[in-house]
Write a protein that holds these residues in place. Structure first.
Motif, PDB file in Angstrom:
ATOM      1  N   TRP B  32       1.197  -1.385   0.049  1.00  0.00           N
ATOM      2  CA  TRP B  32      -0.133  -0.071   0.384  1.00  0.00           C
ATOM      3  C   TRP B  32       1.002   0.998  -0.100  1.00  0.00           C
ATOM      4  CZ3 TRP B  32      -5.539  -0.731   1.645  1.00  0.00           C
ATOM      5  CH2 TRP B  32      -5.987   0.373   1.500  1.00  0.00           C
ATOM      6  N   THR B  33       1.298   1.842  -1.147  1.00  0.00           N
ATOM      7  CA  THR B  33       2.209   2.996  -1.074  1.00  0.00           C
ATOM      8  C   THR B  33       2.179   3.768  -2.605  1.00  0.00           C
ATOM      9  OG1 THR B  33       4.759   3.189  -2.047  1.00  0.00           O
ATOM     10  CG2 THR B  33       3.331   0.892  -1.941  1.00  0.00           C
ATOM     11  N   THR B  34       2.572   4.738  -2.562  1.00  0.00           N
ATOM     12  CA  THR B  34       2.376   5.759  -4.128  1.00  0.00           C
ATOM     13  C   THR B  34       2.878   4.912  -4.970  1.00  0.00           C
ATOM     14  OG1 THR B  34       3.853   7.134  -3.124  1.00  0.00           O
ATOM     15  CG2 THR B  34       2.315   7.290  -2.190  1.00  0.00           C
ATOM     16  N   LEU B  57      -8.400  16.898  -6.853  1.00  0.00           N
ATOM     17  CA  LEU B  57      -9.003  17.343  -5.504  1.00  0.00           C
ATOM     18  C   LEU B  57     -10.187  18.348  -5.843  1.00  0.00           C
ATOM     19  CD1 LEU B  57      -6.275  17.142  -3.106  1.00  0.00           C
ATOM     20  CD2 LEU B  57      -7.606  15.616  -3.532  1.00  0.00           C
ATOM     21  N   HIS B 204      -3.615   5.068  -2.623  1.00  0.00           N
ATOM     22  CA  HIS B 204      -2.219   5.533  -1.805  1.00  0.00           C
ATOM     23  C   HIS B 204      -3.688   6.860  -1.623  1.00  0.00           C
ATOM     24  CE1 HIS B 204      -1.775   7.103  -5.104  1.00  0.00           C
ATOM     25  NE2 HIS B 204      -1.777   8.728  -4.910  1.00  0.00           N
ATOM     26  N   THR B 207      -5.539   6.623   1.875  1.00  0.00           N
ATOM     27  CA  THR B 207      -4.646   6.790   3.247  1.00  0.00           C
ATOM     28  C   THR B 207      -3.882   8.636   2.880  1.00  0.00           C
ATOM     29  OG1 THR B 207      -2.922   5.545   2.399  1.00  0.00           O
ATOM     30  CG2 THR B 207      -3.813   4.321   3.785  1.00  0.00           C
ATOM     31  N   ALA B 208      -4.838   9.361   2.226  1.00  0.00           N
ATOM     32  CA  ALA B 208      -4.118  10.509   2.941  1.00  0.00           C
ATOM     33  C   ALA B 208      -3.857  11.163   4.085  1.00  0.00           C
ATOM     34  CB  ALA B 208      -5.588  11.744   1.451  1.00  0.00           C
ATOM     35  N   PRO B 209      -2.606  11.703   4.381  1.00  0.00           N
ATOM     36  CA  PRO B 209      -1.923  12.067   5.575  1.00  0.00           C
ATOM     37  C   PRO B 209      -2.725  12.929   6.177  1.00  0.00           C
ATOM     38  CG  PRO B 209      -0.531  12.128   4.027  1.00  0.00           C
ATOM     39  CD  PRO B 209      -2.030  11.670   3.054  1.00  0.00           C
ATOM     40  N   HIS B 211      -3.996  13.523   9.102  1.00  0.00           N
ATOM     41  CA  HIS B 211      -3.652  13.359  10.588  1.00  0.00           C
ATOM     42  C   HIS B 211      -2.350  13.875  11.107  1.00  0.00           C
ATOM     43  CE1 HIS B 211      -2.533   9.869   8.651  1.00  0.00           C
ATOM     44  NE2 HIS B 211      -1.304   9.229   9.848  1.00  0.00           N
ATOM     45  N   TYR B 212      -1.671  14.121   9.649  1.00  0.00           N
ATOM     46  CA  TYR B 212      -0.374  14.878   9.669  1.00  0.00           C
ATOM     47  C   TYR B 212      -0.491  15.858  10.820  1.00  0.00           C
ATOM     48  CZ  TYR B 212       4.153  16.071   9.410  1.00  0.00           C
ATOM     49  OH  TYR B 212       5.643  16.814   9.549  1.00  0.00           O
ATOM     50  N   LEU B 213      -2.065  16.995  10.160  1.00  0.00           N
ATOM     51  CA  LEU B 213      -1.580  17.943  11.208  1.00  0.00           C
ATOM     52  C   LEU B 213      -1.609  17.871  12.241  1.00  0.00           C
ATOM     53  CD1 LEU B 213      -4.187  19.592   8.486  1.00  0.00           C
ATOM     54  CD2 LEU B 213      -2.015  20.447   8.642  1.00  0.00           C
TER      55      LEU B 213
END
Lengths: 563, 249
Positions: B32-34, B57, B204, B207-209, B211-213
């Motif tokens: 599961w990766t870009t 987007l 991918h 799983t756009a990140p 939650h990093y924020l």
């Protein structure tokens, strides 16, 4: 106070002969796979030199590590969270393969299979990325032993900085003429920082620090290949596996360390220059220490984080925080703590990146000793050595840029201790009485100086590596538990998933390494498929345990051959 | 035929999308990766990839606006059909154009850069065909609408009600069947793309990140993933010793 344990390493650079054994054994153990051809978890650089990847220390270009905001808070040099997410579709600062090097192999098959002719067949270099013929122009240690440095030495970011700071004509620039230069080797692995900027850069949160021993690892199941960690790490010690699309890094050989074995690079080090042991540190003060306003104070701030494992207060806090007693015992015997904090001769690499690196270096005295002996001086005489440390500014300035963010006084102090040890022990080993004035001059007692000598010069195996094992009662959790079909070569083992070679459940590390080794050692396709068939069935003697004769040990009998 | 296309196929695709994603997440987290190819080539990627991603987007936001929000709602806040369509065509067209240019640059790069082409799987190629077709067909519907001017087909009376009705489990087949052919083709290709989604690198996006924020900068994790000693911690989220601890939700 929140006590946490950290596995640390110290490298004594005076002993490094630049043989690259650590790099080679590390590569054999960890990165001998497709996708990691260009990756060296451990590499040895000649300094002055550009390093690997090229000029990685130039953080104005590569944006690794942390900076302070104007309000004095830590901020990733590559930008805050929103900025990082906006740049996620094409990472703005990213080393290309050319900044590392294009890995290659040689077309050895031609040597064997070329038809008879007038010309000798040659093994042409082939790119491991494209498979095409390639021209080798760079590698991980292209400027080994100052190779080419008269032309490219100024590209070393530290040399550039030192030369730029030369103001007056009378001050000397870094020279690369053979007789005027200096050099030493710098082996580098991941620093397993206390305040890792790779981890902070990871959008997925896949990089983590183990609570038990502080080893920084990448969760391969959570890494999504956003590549921000590669920008984030100022040491450029996170690599992108271009086959699996995941980040990979030095693991501190955690499967070995957990059972009390030293890392592969340490175990195989010819110069025995690596020390492994525990640090105890106060996790609650890490951020504050990393945000120390003056870069020159970062070394002291980092030392302050390290807790004295003999201090009753620390012992009580450690017990409260769940650090086992045998780990406390190992911490008290830790050679890395002794070198870093007790004797204060080990220094962190580039403290100004504010990541609180946990691989420390004893700076080399050899650049100075070399100059002295080449000029015919007695390089073991204290007064000569001390004078030279003061006089030979350029090596000292260079070391200060590497290890103390430019603080030459700290470097000078460390080098004087090393010089004092040298001078004092010469008297002792020649059967004379040690001169107590020598240790006194560097603020040490004769006993401590001798203990330091035992640790640094005698450096017994058991003194170099004090590695507490993971606890037996947790052993089951350390096993790589798989399904019942996952036994070796069973149906569940070692298959690629449906999405190419990187997909599917990963094979457990131990099995993967075992199979890879076995495949490599036993495959001999070039010979066994040769048209004549004469050499088929050859066996790799490296795999033979000496019991019996495996099939193919001897060539098959041809018809009409008398026994 | 209409019943199959607009009454059965959507559910097959949703089943494939949801089931496939769950299956892939359980079975193939490592894959599961870009699958980024930036290491090989950066110059074209730095132009094409942001163009494509930001474009798509915006396209996604536009689709949500057009398909999910009923016409009556926008009219209730005073947006006339003409104004809505003008905006939709203008911004949708621009976003679509960015996406198309982006993907063209990326495909060109993929074909011409040796290492990138070598890293391209059959799976990727199929995915690129479907994705490219969906984008081109989407732009086609936009172009047809622009050409028709005020006579343009109002998809919010045909496609959108059908789309919502699918999720209400009573597909309005006749509404969709009444839409012009370009919408039919675009919708079919779109559905196929989503059906294939979990089995391609497109995962991918799930799983756009974001939650990093909100996550702490420093992640501690116990070796055994649970508690260690007498400390209690949540796996992966014990923000020890950093000011980020305060950010912990």
């Amino acid at each position: 106070m929140r006590v946490m344990a950290q596995m640390g390493m110290v490298m004594n650079l005076d002993k490094c002969i630049g043989c690259h054994t650590c790099s080679v054994t590390c590569k054999q153990a960890w990165t001998n796979r497709a996708g990691t051809e260009y990756v060296w978890f451990n590499n040895v650089e000649t300094r002055p030199g550009q390093g690997y990847p090229r000029r990685y220390e130039d953080q104005e270009t590569w944006k690794g590590g942390w900076t302070l905001t104007h309000r004095g808070n830590l901020r990733l040099k590559a930008g805050g969270r929103v900025q990082k997410l906006l740049g996620i579709f094409a990472s703005p600062v990213q080393p290309k393969l050319a900044d590392y090097y294009e890995p290659w192999t040689y077309d050895y098959q031609t040597l064997i299979e070329a038809p008879l002719g007038d010309d000798f067949p040659v093994a042409r270099p082939k790119s491991l990325i494209t498979g095409e013929n390639t021209k080798i122009t760079w590698s991980a240690n292209w400027d080994d032993n100052l190779g080419g440095s008269s032309a490219m030495g100024h590209l070393d970011p530290i040399v550039a900085k030192l030369n730029a700071s030369v103001r007056r004509e009378s001050e000397e620039k870094v020279r690369f003429e053979l007789e005027k230069t200096f050099m030493f080797y710098l082996p580098r692995i991941c620093e397993h920082c206390l305040n890792p900027s790779c981890m902070a850069s990871c959008p997925s949160g896949a990089i983590y620090k183990r609570e038990e021993d502080g080893i920084v690892l990448v969760d391969q199941d959570r890494c999504r290949g956003w590549r921000q960690c590669i920008t984030g790490c100022p040491y450029k010690k996170i690599y992108f596996n271009h086959k699996s699309g995941k980040a990979e890094k030095c693991t501190f050989c955690y499967p070995r360390v957990e059972v009390g074995l030293p890392t592969v690079c340490s175990e195989t080090c010819v110069g025995r220059l690596r020390y492994l042991g525990l640090f105890l540190y106060d996790a609650n003060r890490v951020t504050a220490a990393a945000a120390t306003p003056d870069e020159g104070d970062l070394y002291e701030a980092q030392l302050d984080l390290l807790l004295d494992p003999s201090d009753p207060e620390v012992v009580a806090a450690a017990r409260r925080d769940g650090i086992p007693d045998d780990w406390m015992d190992a911490a008290r015997r830790s050679p890395v703590y002794a070198l870093a904090k007790t004797y204060r001769v080990a220094l962190p690499l580039h403290p100004e990146y504010r990541t609180m690196p946990m691989v420390w270096y004893v700076p080399p005295l050899s650049p100075i000793v070399d100059v002295l002996s080449s000029q015919g001086h007695d390089a073991e005489d204290r007064t000569v050595l001390f004078g030279a440390i003061e006089a030979l500014r350029i090596p000292v300035d260079y070391l200060a840029e590497l290890f103390t963010a430019g603080r030459t006084d700290i470097i000078t102090g460390v080098l004087q201790k090393l010089a004092a040890m040298r001078a004092y022990m010469r008297d002792v080993s020649l059967g004379r009485d040690g001169d107590p004035a020598i240790p006194e001059a560097v603020g040490m007692s004769e006993e401590t100086l001798y203990e330091m000598y035992r640790l640094m010069a005698i450096a017994k195996y058991a003194d170099r590596y004090v590695i507490p094992t993971a606890h037996v009662e947790r052993a089951h959790e350390l096993e790589e538990i798989g399904c019942s079909l996952d036994f070796d070569e069973g149906p569940g083992m070692y298959e690629s998933g449906p999405f190419g070679e990187a997909s599917g459940r990963p094979a457990p590390v131990a099995v993967e390494t075992f199979n890879a080794l076995k495949q490599r050692q036993t495959s001999d396709t070039a010979i066994s498929t040769s048209p004549s068939g004469a050499l088929t069935g050859r066996v790799n003697l490296l795999n033979w345990d000496g019991n019996g004769a495996p099939p193919g040990l001897f060539p098959g009998r041809t018809d009409g051959d008398a026994p | 035929m209409s019943t199959f296309l607009w009454g059965v196929l959507p559910y097959l695709c949703v089943a494939s999308l949801v089931g496939g994603t769950i299956w892939r997440y359980r079975y193939d987290k490592f894959g599961w990766t870009t699958r980024s190819s930036q290491l090989y080539e950066s110059r074209l990627l730095r132009i094409g990839s942001p163009l494509f991603h930001f474009g798509i987007l915006l396209v996604f936001v536009g689709h949500v606006g057009g398909l999910v929000i009923p016409e009556s709602w926008t009219e209730a806040v005073g947006v006339s059909e003409g104004l809505y369509h003008f905006n939709a065509l203008l911004f949708g067209g621009l976003a679509g154009l960015c996406t198309l240019v982006g993907i063209l640059i990326l495909v060109y790069r993929r074909r011409t850069t040796g290492p990138v082409f070598m890293a391209t799987t059959k799976n990727d190629k199929l995915m690129y065909v479907l994705l490219g077709a969906a984008i081109v067909l989407g732009l086609w519907t936009t172009l047809v609408s622009v050409a028709a001017g005020s006579e343009a087909h109002n998809y919010r009376e045909t496609v959108s009600p059908w789309f919502r009705s699918v999720f209400l489990l009573s597909p309005d087949v006749s509404a969709m069947a009444a839409a012009p052919v370009q919408f039919h083709v675009h919708a079919i290709v779109g559905m196929l793309l989503f059906a294939l989604w979990p089995f391609t690198r497109l995962v991918h996006a799930f799983t756009a990140p974001l939650h990093y924020l909100f996550r702490p900068y420093i992640v501690y994790r116990s070796r055994d993933g649970g508690t260690s000693g007498n400390r209690s911690s949540r796996p992966g989220w014990s923000g020890v010793g950093t000011s980020d601890r305060d950010r912990r939700p």
